[in-house]
Enzyme design. Structure first.
Site, PDB file in Angstrom:
ATOM      1  N   CYS A 337      -7.092   9.267  -4.957  1.00 19.70           N
ATOM      2  CA  CYS A 337      -5.692   9.907  -5.792  1.00 19.70           C
ATOM      3  C   CYS A 337      -5.259  10.337  -4.554  1.00 19.70           C
ATOM      4  O   CYS A 337      -4.156  11.193  -5.163  1.00 19.70           O
ATOM      5  CB  CYS A 337      -6.911   9.708  -6.714  1.00 19.70           C
ATOM      6  SG  CYS A 337      -8.736  10.653  -6.025  1.00 19.70           S
ATOM      7  N   ARG A 366     -15.416   2.806   1.511  1.00 15.55           N
ATOM      8  CA  ARG A 366     -17.195   4.282   1.774  1.00 15.55           C
ATOM      9  C   ARG A 366     -18.290   2.758   2.588  1.00 15.55           C
ATOM     10  O   ARG A 366     -18.278   1.990   2.825  1.00 15.55           O
ATOM     11  CB  ARG A 366     -17.224   4.452   1.173  1.00 15.55           C
ATOM     12  CG  ARG A 366     -16.183   4.595  -0.254  1.00 15.55           C
ATOM     13  CD  ARG A 366     -15.927   4.941  -1.513  1.00 15.55           C
ATOM     14  NE  ARG A 366     -15.305   5.657  -2.279  1.00 15.55           N
ATOM     15  CZ  ARG A 366     -14.755   5.563  -3.524  1.00 15.55           C
ATOM     16  NH1 ARG A 366     -16.538   5.455  -4.808  1.00 15.55           N
ATOM     17  NH2 ARG A 366     -14.581   5.796  -4.151  1.00 15.55           N
ATOM     18  N   GLN A 384     -10.037  -0.987  -6.531  1.00 12.66           N
ATOM     19  CA  GLN A 384      -9.816  -0.318  -8.354  1.00 12.66           C
ATOM     20  C   GLN A 384      -8.659  -0.397  -8.479  1.00 12.66           C
ATOM     21  O   GLN A 384      -7.699  -0.369  -7.839  1.00 12.66           O
ATOM     22  CB  GLN A 384      -9.968   1.065  -8.106  1.00 12.66           C
ATOM     23  CG  GLN A 384     -11.303   1.504  -7.003  1.00 12.66           C
ATOM     24  CD  GLN A 384     -11.133   2.479  -6.818  1.00 12.66           C
ATOM     25  OE1 GLN A 384     -10.849   3.915  -5.816  1.00 12.66           O
ATOM     26  NE2 GLN A 384     -12.311   3.999  -7.200  1.00 12.66           N
ATOM     27  N   ASP A 386      -5.984   1.310 -10.248  1.00 14.91           N
ATOM     28  CA  ASP A 386      -6.226   2.772 -10.208  1.00 14.91           C
ATOM     29  C   ASP A 386      -5.010   3.598 -10.529  1.00 14.91           C
ATOM     30  O   ASP A 386      -4.338   2.243 -10.887  1.00 14.91           O
ATOM     31  CB  ASP A 386      -6.450   3.240  -9.413  1.00 14.91           C
ATOM     32  CG  ASP A 386      -7.933   4.455  -8.956  1.00 14.91           C
ATOM     33  OD1 ASP A 386      -7.572   5.289  -9.597  1.00 14.91           O
ATOM     34  OD2 ASP A 386      -7.952   4.896  -7.228  1.00 14.91           O
ATOM     35  N   HIS A 388      -2.721   7.402 -12.011  1.00  8.59           N
ATOM     36  CA  HIS A 388      -3.225   8.317 -12.151  1.00  8.59           C
ATOM     37  C   HIS A 388      -2.330   9.082 -13.327  1.00  8.59           C
ATOM     38  O   HIS A 388      -0.326   8.804 -12.640  1.00  8.59           O
ATOM     39  CB  HIS A 388      -3.363   9.811 -10.629  1.00  8.59           C
ATOM     40  CG  HIS A 388      -3.988   8.926  -9.691  1.00  8.59           C
ATOM     41  ND1 HIS A 388      -4.073   8.202  -8.787  1.00  8.59           N
ATOM     42  CD2 HIS A 388      -5.960   9.855 -10.443  1.00  8.59           C
ATOM     43  CE1 HIS A 388      -5.843   7.728  -8.863  1.00  8.59           C
ATOM     44  NE2 HIS A 388      -6.198   8.334  -8.831  1.00  8.59           N
ATOM     45  N   LYS A 472     -15.719  13.312 -16.717  1.00  8.96           N
ATOM     46  CA  LYS A 472     -15.415  11.931 -17.047  1.00  8.96           C
ATOM     47  C   LYS A 472     -16.196  11.904 -18.036  1.00  8.96           C
ATOM     48  O   LYS A 472     -17.138  11.405 -18.326  1.00  8.96           O
ATOM     49  CB  LYS A 472     -15.407  10.955 -15.468  1.00  8.96           C
ATOM     50  CG  LYS A 472     -17.171  11.293 -15.115  1.00  8.96           C
ATOM     51  CD  LYS A 472     -16.634  10.018 -13.860  1.00  8.96           C
ATOM     52  CE  LYS A 472     -18.382  10.158 -13.560  1.00  8.96           C
ATOM     53  NZ  LYS A 472     -18.469   9.113 -12.516  1.00  8.96           N
ATOM     54  N   HIS A 518      -7.308  10.452 -14.214  1.00  7.95           N
ATOM     55  CA  HIS A 518      -7.605   9.610 -13.180  1.00  7.95           C
ATOM     56  C   HIS A 518      -7.936   8.458 -14.649  1.00  7.95           C
ATOM     57  O   HIS A 518      -8.729   8.785 -14.941  1.00  7.95           O
ATOM     58  CB  HIS A 518      -9.090  10.212 -12.024  1.00  7.95           C
ATOM     59  CG  HIS A 518      -8.409  11.247 -11.815  1.00  7.95           C
ATOM     60  ND1 HIS A 518      -8.304  11.218 -10.168  1.00  7.95           N
ATOM     61  CD2 HIS A 518      -8.539  12.195 -11.794  1.00  7.95           C
ATOM     62  CE1 HIS A 518      -8.372  12.478  -9.518  1.00  7.95           C
ATOM     63  NE2 HIS A 518      -8.705  13.077 -10.600  1.00  7.95           N
TER      64      HIS A 518
END
Length: 646
Positions: A337, A366, A384, A386, A388, A472, A518
């Site tokens: 993000c 991570r 991910q 992902d 946005h 979320k 997100h």
């Protein structure tokens, strides 16, 4: 008299000092027999606790999560008593309920518990349980509590008590056994009818490797023997479906200690499967107006300081990457993000340009502790799906609903039909965990609740489960074995646009702040594939499976015809291969079944003469003989049945 409010809103009047069991009996005697735990005004209590004020009461049976928690926590007490009967010098520490059962951590000194000891401990456990001993809670002064455990030379309980407040310390008694405990038990031990000790493991006191290592005994219990039998059968099936086992057998992925723990290597078939999943979502995203972007695997430390990720996760992430330049630091990307915020910042936008929907299959890193790594479900590097969305406040509701539609399309096409939604909001009692002001959080939380309600989703609200920057909507999916997994998430964020100073020009020609959504329907590609593997047992939907068809010539004479059929299938974009090994046809069929290839084509003299193929289906057997064109139509029809339209 007191007024008791039940979960359905019904208010009933009872005598002062009535108990939850009294309330249960007022509903029905049959229901009361199944009630094993309760909560009053949000606090877990015993079923025999006297109710002296008006309040809200929830009654739990074993079918409820809170009922199971009380059942398994009570079982941990019985396990502790059973262990002490064999190891009287053992020092007890803690024994909580967990997602599936319970454990008790014990300091055994020089003694050892092994799986050979399980049957004897289980037998003693059931002997205690059959005594139908009531669980009762009593208050104890801090001085008396410390005195008891100092006399027993139990430094673990002493440490726990020293951190408690005098006047709030309670013991739980049953049979001749006493333990330090806050409460939350079933009425008596007799409700426990079945027990299985699952395993033993080492565990450091309070999770600190500097402390003493204890013996952790895991168990699970049920109110009926049949339930334990079914659970153990489910475990056996789960072992067969373990994604680590299937991933190896189907040659999808592997791990290498030389590469590093928690960093999966995708083999050709696995990489192809991942690519098909990506192409599937990319096609849907294109229809929905998303634009693909690409961002680096690293970013300057300042990027994640700005976003807030460094403050929240920096200590638990991979350490920074130094460069030859003084004071220059980079981090492995923990989230996509912040990068997408900078993509948005590339140029100014008007309200007419919004929404902007940027999508990326971005790999993030991570640092998970080595003991927490587990196949593909817990890794250190993962991708991910992902995206946005940057939109005006007025566009938020529709954009959020459109993302819900996309998530449902993904689930439907991959066979996940049983799911619930979870609205994850902030922990209002711990505001330091989050960024942003209260008013903004309340607007974002209500926006999610409104969208989920309008879409007719079945959802629950979970306090304390929000991301640090916003609430979320998480999707909790049940797999074929009834296990629940969190797959897919949609988040509303008013905070990052402020931190990155994102703006657009409104119709009033003034500068405004966009809202950020997100979203990740898969979540993590690695975790999603792991869950899909276990859900399907490796029998993927036909549109996704690595090899859709395998041709089995019964001898080398029919190799040429097999190649001709293969070419026809490939020209129709059907994934096929030829098994040209010098093996008997029966062996080839068995191997194809083990490899979970959906269709097998047997090719011999008759098929070559007639220009046909004999078809077998995985798990079903012979389907008959077809022309090549007919068989291609069968494949296409089967694909369209499993792949939903978006």
């Amino acid at each position: 008299m007191i007024n008791i409010t039940l979960p359905d809103g019904t208010i009933k009047e009872f005598e002062i000092n009535s108990t939850p069991i009294d309330v249960a009996k007022s509903i029905s005697e049959g229901f009361a027999r199944n009630v094993i735990s309760a909560s009053f005004n949000g606090k877990t209590i015993e079923t025999t606790t006297s109710l002296a004020t008006d309040g809200s009461l929830i009654l739990y049976t074993f079918n409820d999560d809170d009922g199971k928690k009380a059942f398994w926590h009570s079982s941990a007490h019985v396990l502790a008593e059973a262990i002490l009967s064999f190891y009287p010098k053992a020092k007890l520490t803690i024994g909580p309920a967990i997602d599936n059962g319970f454990y008790y951590d014990v300091d055994l000194g020089d003694d050892v518990i092994s799986d050979k000891d399980f049957p004897a401990i289980e037998k003693k456990f059931l002997e205690i349980a059959r005594g139908k001993h009531e669980f009762s809670i009593r208050s104890v002064s801090k001085a008396d509590a410390l005195s008891l455990y100092k006399e027993e030379n139990n430094e673990y309980k002493v440490e726990l008590i020293e951190n408690l407040t005098d006047g709030e310390i309670t013991f739980c008694d049953h049979s001749n056994f006493t333990d330090l405990c806050r409460g939350g038990h079933i009425p008596n031990t007799g409700i426990i009818k079945a027990i299985k000790i699952m395993s033993v493991a080492g565990a450091y006191w309070r999770g600190d490797e500097k402390n003493n290592q204890l013996t952790r005994v895991y168990g699970i219990s049920f109110p009926k023997q049949k339930m334990l039998t079914e659970y153990l059968e489910l475990l056996e099936e789960a072992k067969k479906r373990d994604h680590r086992k299937l991933g190896k057998e189907l040659e999808l992925f592997t791990f290498s200690q030389k590469v590093g723990a928690g960093l999966p290597l995708w083999l050709p078939k696995g990489a192809a499967l991942r690519a098909r999943l990506e192409d599937f979502l990319k096609a849907a995203q294109k229809k929905a107006g998303y634009e693909m972007v690409m961002t680096p695997h690293i970013g300057q430390k300042e990027l994640y300081v700005t976003s807030g990720h460094y403050e929240k996760y920096g200590a638990d992430s991979f350490q920074s990457i130094k460069t030859p330049k003084m004071d220059e630091e980079f981090l492995l990307k923990p989230m996509n993000c912040p990068h997408h915020c900078e993509v948005y910042n590339f140029k100014p936008y008007s309200y007419k340009d919004l929404p902007k929907r940027f999508a990326e299959f971005g790999t993030v890193y991570r640092y998970e502790q080595s003991g927490e790594l587990h196949g593909l479900t817990r890794v250190r590097g993962f991708t991910q799906d992902d995206a946005h969305i940057f939109c005006t406040p007025e566009q938020l509701d529709q954009e959020f609903k459109d993302v819900i539609d996309l998530v449902l399309y993904v689930f439907g096409s991959l066979g996940f039909e049983d799911f619930t939604a979870q609205v994850s909001i902030r922990d209002k009692s711990n505001p330091d965990k989050y960024i942003g002001d209260t008013a903004t959080w309340e607007i974002a939380e209500q926006a999610i609740i409104n969208a989920a309600t309008d879409k007719g989703l079945k959802f629950v609200i979970e306090e304390g489960e929000a991301a640090f920057y916003g609430p979320k909507l998480d999707f909790m999916v049940k797999d074929a074995l009834g296990r629940s997994w969190q797959l897919g998430t949609i988040q509303v964020d008013y905070n990052l646009p402020k931190r990155f100073d994102l703006t657009y020009t409104g119709s009033d020609n003034q500068s405004h702040r966009p809202v950020m959504i997100h979203r990740a329907p898969f979540g993590s590609m690695e975790r999603f594939i792991a869950v899909l593997l276990e859900h399907t047992g490796g029998n993927f939907p036909l549109w996704l499976t690595p090899d859709q068809v395998i041709l089995l010539p019964i001898s080398d004479k029919y190799q040429k015809y097999s190649e001709k059929v293969l070419e026809s299938l490939e020209n129709s974009e059907i994934r096929a291969l030829v098994d040209d090994r010098s093996e008997k046809t029966g062996r080839k069929i068995r191997d194809a079944e083990v490899n979970k290839i959906p269709f097998m084509i047997i090719v011999g003299e008759k098929e070559e003469q007639d220009g046909t193929v004999s078809v077998r289906k995985h798990g079903e057997g012979d389907l008959g003989t077809f022309t090549i064109e007919e068989f291609i139509s069968i494949i296409k029809a089967e694909e369209s049945k499993t792949l939903k339209k978006f």
